[in-house]
Design a protein around this motif. Structure first.
Motif, PDB file in Angstrom:
ATOM      1  N   VAL A  72      -7.029 -13.234  11.026  1.00 42.80           N
ATOM      2  CA  VAL A  72      -7.099 -11.901  10.403  1.00 42.80           C
ATOM      3  C   VAL A  72      -5.959 -11.749   9.395  1.00 42.80           C
ATOM      4  O   VAL A  72      -6.145 -11.279   8.267  1.00 42.80           O
ATOM      5  N   VAL A  73      -4.783 -12.211   9.819  1.00 42.70           N
ATOM      6  CA  VAL A  73      -3.606 -12.121   8.933  1.00 42.70           C
ATOM      7  C   VAL A  73      -3.861 -12.940   7.663  1.00 42.70           C
ATOM      8  O   VAL A  73      -3.622 -12.466   6.547  1.00 42.70           O
ATOM      9  N   ILE A  74      -4.401 -14.148   7.843  1.00 41.55           N
ATOM     10  CA  ILE A  74      -4.668 -15.016   6.667  1.00 41.55           C
ATOM     11  C   ILE A  74      -5.707 -14.343   5.757  1.00 41.55           C
ATOM     12  O   ILE A  74      -5.553 -14.318   4.537  1.00 41.55           O
ATOM     13  N   GLY A  75      -6.726 -13.756   6.351  1.00 41.14           N
ATOM     14  CA  GLY A  75      -7.766 -13.070   5.568  1.00 41.14           C
ATOM     15  C   GLY A  75      -7.198 -11.898   4.794  1.00 41.14           C
ATOM     16  O   GLY A  75      -7.541 -11.690   3.617  1.00 41.14           O
ATOM     17  N   LEU A  76      -6.289 -11.154   5.451  1.00 37.03           N
ATOM     18  CA  LEU A  76      -5.708  -9.975   4.780  1.00 37.03           C
ATOM     19  C   LEU A  76      -4.811 -10.370   3.603  1.00 37.03           C
ATOM     20  O   LEU A  76      -4.518  -9.544   2.746  1.00 37.03           O
ATOM     21  N   MET A  77      -4.401 -11.627   3.585  1.00 37.91           N
ATOM     22  CA  MET A  77      -3.534 -12.079   2.476  1.00 37.91           C
ATOM     23  C   MET A  77      -4.261 -12.069   1.127  1.00 37.91           C
ATOM     24  O   MET A  77      -3.638 -12.143   0.081  1.00 37.91           O
ATOM     25  N   TYR A  78      -5.579 -11.945   1.172  1.00 45.01           N
ATOM     26  CA  TYR A  78      -6.345 -11.797  -0.086  1.00 45.01           C
ATOM     27  C   TYR A  78      -5.889 -10.569  -0.868  1.00 45.01           C
ATOM     28  O   TYR A  78      -6.004 -10.518  -2.099  1.00 45.01           O
ATOM     29  N   ILE A  79      -5.415  -9.555  -0.140  1.00 38.44           N
ATOM     30  CA  ILE A  79      -5.020  -8.296  -0.789  1.00 38.44           C
ATOM     31  C   ILE A  79      -3.891  -8.520  -1.801  1.00 38.44           C
ATOM     32  O   ILE A  79      -3.786  -7.801  -2.788  1.00 38.44           O
ATOM     33  N   PHE A  80      -3.090  -9.566  -1.578  1.00 43.20           N
ATOM     34  CA  PHE A  80      -1.956  -9.810  -2.483  1.00 43.20           C
ATOM     35  C   PHE A  80      -2.402 -10.252  -3.878  1.00 43.20           C
ATOM     36  O   PHE A  80      -1.572 -10.422  -4.757  1.00 43.20           O
ATOM     37  N   PHE A  82      -3.655  -8.354  -5.824  1.00 40.72           N
ATOM     38  CA  PHE A  82      -3.327  -7.195  -6.667  1.00 40.72           C
ATOM     39  C   PHE A  82      -1.823  -6.960  -6.783  1.00 40.72           C
ATOM     40  O   PHE A  82      -1.394  -5.975  -7.349  1.00 40.72           O
ATOM     41  N   HIS A  83      -1.008  -7.842  -6.205  1.00 39.85           N
ATOM     42  CA  HIS A  83       0.439  -7.645  -6.209  1.00 39.85           C
ATOM     43  C   HIS A  83       1.086  -8.742  -7.045  1.00 39.85           C
ATOM     44  O   HIS A  83       0.961  -9.928  -6.735  1.00 39.85           O
ATOM     45  N   SER A  84       1.775  -8.335  -8.103  1.00 37.02           N
ATOM     46  CA  SER A  84       2.306  -9.342  -9.017  1.00 37.02           C
ATOM     47  C   SER A  84       3.390 -10.200  -8.352  1.00 37.02           C
ATOM     48  O   SER A  84       3.452 -11.415  -8.574  1.00 37.02           O
ATOM     49  N   LYS A  85       4.218  -9.597  -7.505  1.00 32.53           N
ATOM     50  CA  LYS A  85       5.334 -10.348  -6.920  1.00 32.53           C
ATOM     51  C   LYS A  85       4.868 -11.307  -5.821  1.00 32.53           C
ATOM     52  O   LYS A  85       5.329 -12.443  -5.744  1.00 32.53           O
ATOM     53  N   TYR A  86       3.959 -10.844  -4.975  1.00 29.70           N
ATOM     54  CA  TYR A  86       3.525 -11.672  -3.833  1.00 29.70           C
ATOM     55  C   TYR A  86       2.144 -12.306  -4.059  1.00 29.70           C
ATOM     56  O   TYR A  86       1.443 -12.634  -3.120  1.00 29.70           O
ATOM     57  N   PHE A  87       1.799 -12.449  -5.302  1.00 36.47           N
ATOM     58  CA  PHE A  87       0.486 -13.020  -5.638  1.00 36.47           C
ATOM     59  C   PHE A  87       0.290 -14.400  -4.983  1.00 36.47           C
ATOM     60  O   PHE A  87      -0.808 -14.760  -4.573  1.00 36.47           O
ATOM     61  N   TRP A  88       1.402 -15.137  -4.858  1.00 37.30           N
ATOM     62  CA  TRP A  88       1.314 -16.504  -4.315  1.00 37.30           C
ATOM     63  C   TRP A  88       0.736 -16.527  -2.897  1.00 37.30           C
ATOM     64  O   TRP A  88       0.144 -17.525  -2.481  1.00 37.30           O
ATOM     65  N   LEU A  89       0.897 -15.414  -2.157  1.00 35.38           N
ATOM     66  CA  LEU A  89       0.353 -15.371  -0.788  1.00 35.38           C
ATOM     67  C   LEU A  89      -1.183 -15.410  -0.790  1.00 35.38           C
ATOM     68  O   LEU A  89      -1.807 -15.887   0.150  1.00 35.38           O
ATOM     69  N   TYR A  90      -1.763 -14.909  -1.882  1.00 32.03           N
ATOM     70  CA  TYR A  90      -3.225 -14.886  -2.030  1.00 32.03           C
ATOM     71  C   TYR A  90      -3.793 -16.304  -2.088  1.00 32.03           C
ATOM     72  O   TYR A  90      -4.939 -16.551  -1.754  1.00 32.03           O
TER      73      TYR A  90
END
Lengths: 222, 290
Positions: A72-80, A82-90
């Motif tokens: 679930v945590v890995i799936g939620l990382m898709y949300i990043f 939209f985040h310029s700083k943490y985009f790499w988590l996506y």
């Protein structure tokens, strides 16, 4: 008929006619229907996917394997995304999805889509299979760019062109058939679904008004 | 010339040129009228010859022993449903008449309602009837297309809960399956407008279960390379669905739409011929080298 069903049919009819109105010209009703469709489809898809993910997770959680929450945590990382700083988590969930898809695909694609296709293509048993073999070989030579298409090669690649054109023609024919089927599906809905068919005269009246207004706006030449 | 205000002297256009420059909206209007007439007042044109693809699928299902497992993959979005859904209903009806077991699943989210709709139209109910869990099961949505199918083919309990929240492991449907993999399946049928090659790749080649299809017409030409050793038959668009309805003697929406389909095609063929006459005639009028 229940009120909810009547409203659904009415909305379906209105959306269909609004989308068809694009055939006359781009207009506000079309854009509203287009955006509503995309929004509804995305919302519905998100709901089904979330429910399915939860259902797929349950057996593992029931066995006490709570580390499956990590998915679930890995799936939620898709949300990043939209985040310029943490985009790499996506990139982590994307890498897992693409990696597993390619792994599942490549392992069997070489056999199914390439090796297994060679035998039925090259074994000639009748006129049909002979045509298939000639068409495939000549078609492949059309895309052969290492040598200039001169002499015998020119005739081979030219023959390949005819086979390709026949294939595109067949594909176009079936595409037309598909589009007419879609139109039939929508027209049957519009004509035979209560109360959607009440919208047809309204749509025709609106179309006539639109055409008249358009005509009056048009600059006249002397 | 019409409008524009450029002050160019008007030039007389030939009939052939006008034919090619006709406003496309007149074509849409014509198609609308031509397709609408037989929908509102059916003509009853003969269904024509039933294709080899449809016949092969019908015969294959008809010859299966009772309680064989058919897996139906629903990849039908709203766009493809007009072509594929009536075929799915006809095949499901045939399977139920033959006493075959049917396992449904949706490989895309917007295909989920079409499984329920097919069950409602053939069986009258979805999960709340005694045969559910014995003769048919709906697994609902399984994500990730090819990966999802690979998982299901390797282990039938890959998704251990069905679309209605019921536990599949306790269902009678799966009780006598020896391997609990795709080796137990007799046929996998793909409905949709994508492609069947991923089904062949993940089910037919590794497990030996043949593939069939109820596909959008545009996809038909991409199935022929797998015929007939791996794809045993398929329904091509609305026409294929209508042919299957005729074979199972249960005329439905597809058969009702065939009048409109035939007249629509006729109108398009006439317009293509007229357009080409216009093209070649206007080309002949251009002097060589000019």
């Amino acid at each position: 008929m229940e009120a909810a069903e009547a409203l659904t049919n009415l909305a379906g009819g209105a959306m269909t006619l609004a989308l068809f109105s694009y055939l006359w010209k781009e207009n506000r009703a079309f854009r509203i229907a287009e955006h509503a469709y995309i929004g509804a489809a995305a919302g519905y898809g998100a709901l089904v996917i979330t429910q399915t993910a939860w259902v797929l997770l349950q057996p593992w959680l029931a066995k006490g394997l709570s580390y499956w929450y990590l998915t679930v945590v890995i799936g939620l990382m898709y949300i990043f995304f939209f985040h310029s700083k943490y985009f790499w988590l996506y990139r982590y969930p994307t890498a897992i999805i693409i990696g597993s898809a390619i792994g599942v695909f490549i392992a069997r694609a070489i056999k199914t889509n390439f090796l297994e296709q060679i035998r039925p293509t090259t074994v000639v048993t009748d006129i049909s299979s002979a045509l298939l073999a000639v068409g495939v070989i000549c078609g492949l030579f059309y895309f052969y760019a290492t040598r200039e298409h001169k002499g015998a090669l020119r005739y081979v690649s030219r023959t390949g062109t005819y086979f390709l054109m026949a294939a595109f023609g067949a594909a176009f024919g079936t595409t037309v058939m598909a589009r007419i089927s879609l139109l039939i599906g929508r027209l049957r809905f519009l004509y035979f679904t209560e109360p959607a068919y009440y919208l047809i005269p309204v749509a025709i009246a609106l179309l006539i008004v639109g055409i008249v207004l358009d005509y009056r706006k048009k600059p006249r030449t002397a | 010339m019409n409008g524009g205000g450029w002050g160019v002297a008007s030039e007389t256009k030939s009939l052939y040129t006008k034919l090619q420059e006709i406003d496309v909206r007149y074509v849409y209007l014509l198609i609308w009228i031509v397709v609408s007439i037989p929908i509102l007042w059916p003509i009853g044109l003969p269904p024509g010859v039933i294709s080899e693809e449809t016949t092969r699928l019908y015969q294959y299902i008809d010859n299966l022993p009772q309680r064989s497992i058919i897996v139906m993959i629903d990849d039908t979005g709203p766009a493809a449903a007009a072509e594929c859904h009536s075929g799915e209903i006809a095949v499901l009806y045939h399977c139920m008449m033959k006493g075959l077991r049917v396992l449904f699943y949706a490989s895309r989210t917007d295909a989920v309602p079409f499984i329920d709709d097919a069950m409602m139209k053939v069986l009258g109910k979805t999960s709340d009837q005694p045969d559910y869990g014995k003769l048919y099961v709906n697994l609902g949505y399984i994500p990730q297309g090819e990966i999802g199918l690979a998982g299901l083919a390797a282990n039938i309990f890959f998704k251990s809960v069905d679309a209605y929240g019921k536990d599949t492991e306790t269902m009678n449907f799966f009780a006598d399956l020896p391997t609990k993999t795709a080796r137990d399946w007799s046929l996998v049928i793909y409905y949709g407008a994508s492609n069947v090659d991923w089904v062949v790749r993940q089910v037919t080649d590794p497990y030996g279960c043949p593939t069939a299809g109820g596909v959008a017409a545009v996809l038909a030409s991409r199935i022929y390379p797998y015929c007939w050793d791996r794809v045993i038959g398929f329904l091509t668009g609305l026409a294929g669905s209508a042919q299957y309805e005729v074979l199972v003697k249960r005329p439905g929406e597809a058969a009702a739409g065939m009048d409109a389909q035939s007249l629509g095609h006729l109108a398009i063929i006439i317009m293509i011929v007229l357009g080409n006459i216009g093209y070649f005639a206007s080309r002949r009028k251009i002097p060589r080298g000019g």
